[in-house]
Design a protein around this motif. Structure first.
Motif, PDB file in Angstrom:
ATOM      1  N   LYS A  19      -9.098   6.969  44.314  1.00 14.22           N
ATOM      2  CA  LYS A  19      -9.393   6.645  43.268  1.00 14.22           C
ATOM      3  C   LYS A  19      -9.664   7.440  42.063  1.00 14.22           C
TER       4      LYS A  19
ATOM      5  N   TRP B  70     -10.848   8.142  37.994  1.00 14.88           N
ATOM      6  CA  TRP B  70     -11.783   7.266  36.931  1.00 14.88           C
ATOM      7  C   TRP B  70     -11.499   8.555  35.708  1.00 14.88           C
TER       8      TRP B  70
ATOM      9  N   GLU C 181     -10.824   2.988  35.761  1.00 18.53           N
ATOM     10  CA  GLU C 181      -9.779   3.700  36.425  1.00 18.53           C
ATOM     11  C   GLU C 181      -8.731   3.771  35.941  1.00 18.53           C
TER      12      GLU C 181
ATOM     13  N   SER D 291     -12.528  10.482  43.678  1.00 21.19           N
ATOM     14  CA  SER D 291     -12.680  10.224  45.016  1.00 21.19           C
ATOM     15  C   SER D 291     -12.695  11.009  45.702  1.00 21.19           C
TER      16      SER D 291
END
Length: 310
Positions: free
Chosen positions: A128, A130, A155, A274
């Motif tokens: 991920k 963002w 995202e 992430s």
């Protein structure tokens, strides 16, 4: 929650973002783009003209007394042929009319950019990423939470990409931007485009800061992230469970990596990744690359050239 104390991570208008030393290059590229748009209009106009000529010729050929109109038919065929030739020339000119940048990198700088690209690949592989658009301080007592800040995030995708306006041998490191023009990192500058304008920011003018952020994750936890703690949907001042709420539930606290890109000209973008190690690795290599760029002859004697590609 009101908007008092809310911090917005959003760059200035694209038209005001360019580095001063790249304004001339931007002007040259803009002139080339204007020429390209003019050619496109001429192509569209000539296509419409050709369509009408062919339609008229087709009608005359169908006409029962076309033998009496043979001279006109031959004349129309000549006109159609000339228009076809004009269209072909315009299309060839359009194909040549691209924004071209001659970017010549010494071996050491090219190797460094290759390593930066490798670190970018590691971020691409993160589960991920963002774009953080706002951050706001929280009254922990009033909100019954252990979080210090509330953020708004979207995202986004990271990838390598060619850009229609920049023709060179290097693919850009492309970072999507949820609230502005996407960022394209080239060996010597950032290219940012929004609607009908674009900016060129000298890569040496861009600062990249890294930090670890502990995020109360209400969504699914990415597999490449570390859960460092847990908290409660409703908590006491000391972080313990507030037993007044029967349906109170536990929430993981996840550690992410955060990159803040900024420049004096007004770049202001924050990304949360992430896989914090990949974000940190990219930041470290970005700083190393800037050092190599600053010491290179390419940086000292910058000769970015906008030209028509042929």
């Amino acid at each position: 929650m009101n908007s008092v104390g809310k911090t917005y991570f959003k760059s200035r208008a694209v038209g005001r973002l360019s580095s001063k030393n790249l304004n001339e290059l931007k002007s040259n590229l803009t002139d080339i783009e204007v020429g390209k748009e003019k050619l496109q209009k001429e192509i569209n106009s000539t296509n419409e003209k050709l369509r009408k000529q062919k339609s008229e010729l087709s009608w005359i050929n169908w006409f029962p007394l076309k033998l009496a109109l043979q001279t006109k038919i031959e004349s129309m065929k000549q006109v159609v042929e000339e228009t076809n030739e004009t269209l072909s020339k315009l299309e060839r000119d359009y194909d040549k009319h691209k924004l071209g940048l001659e970017i010549s990198l010494p071996e050491q700088l090219e190797a460094a950019f290759g390593t930066l690209d490798d670190r970018f690949s590691e971020m691409i592989d993160a589960e991920k990423v963002w774009d953080v658009t706002t951050s706001q301080s929280i009254d922990r007592v009033a909100e019954r939470t252990t979080a210090d800040n509330a953020i708004e995030r979207t995202e986004v995708c990271l990838r390598r990409a060619h850009n229609s306006k920049i023709q060179c041998d290097y693919k850009a490191l492309h970072l999507e931007n949820a609230n502005g023009g996407d960022l394209h990192i080239y060996p010597q500058f950032f290219f940012i485009e929004k609607e009908d304008d674009f900016a060129l920011i000298d890569l040496l003018d861009v600062n990249m800061d890294f930090s670890l952020t502990n995020f109360i994750e209400s969504e699914s936890v990415p597999i490449d992230s570390e859960v460092i703690d847990h908290t409660w949907a409703m908590s006491n001042k000391d972080g313990s469970r507030d037993k007044r709420y029967a349906d109170n539930y536990e929430i993981p606290v996840v550690q992410y990596g955060k990159l803040h890109l900024s420049s004096k000209s007004g770049l202001n973008e924050v990304y949360m990744v992430s896989n914090s190690e990949s974000a940190y690795g990219f930041k470290i290599m970005f700083d190393e690359y800037k050092e190599v760029l600053a010491s290179s002859e390419t940086s000292k004697n910058s000769e970015h050239t906008g030209r028509l590609l042929s």
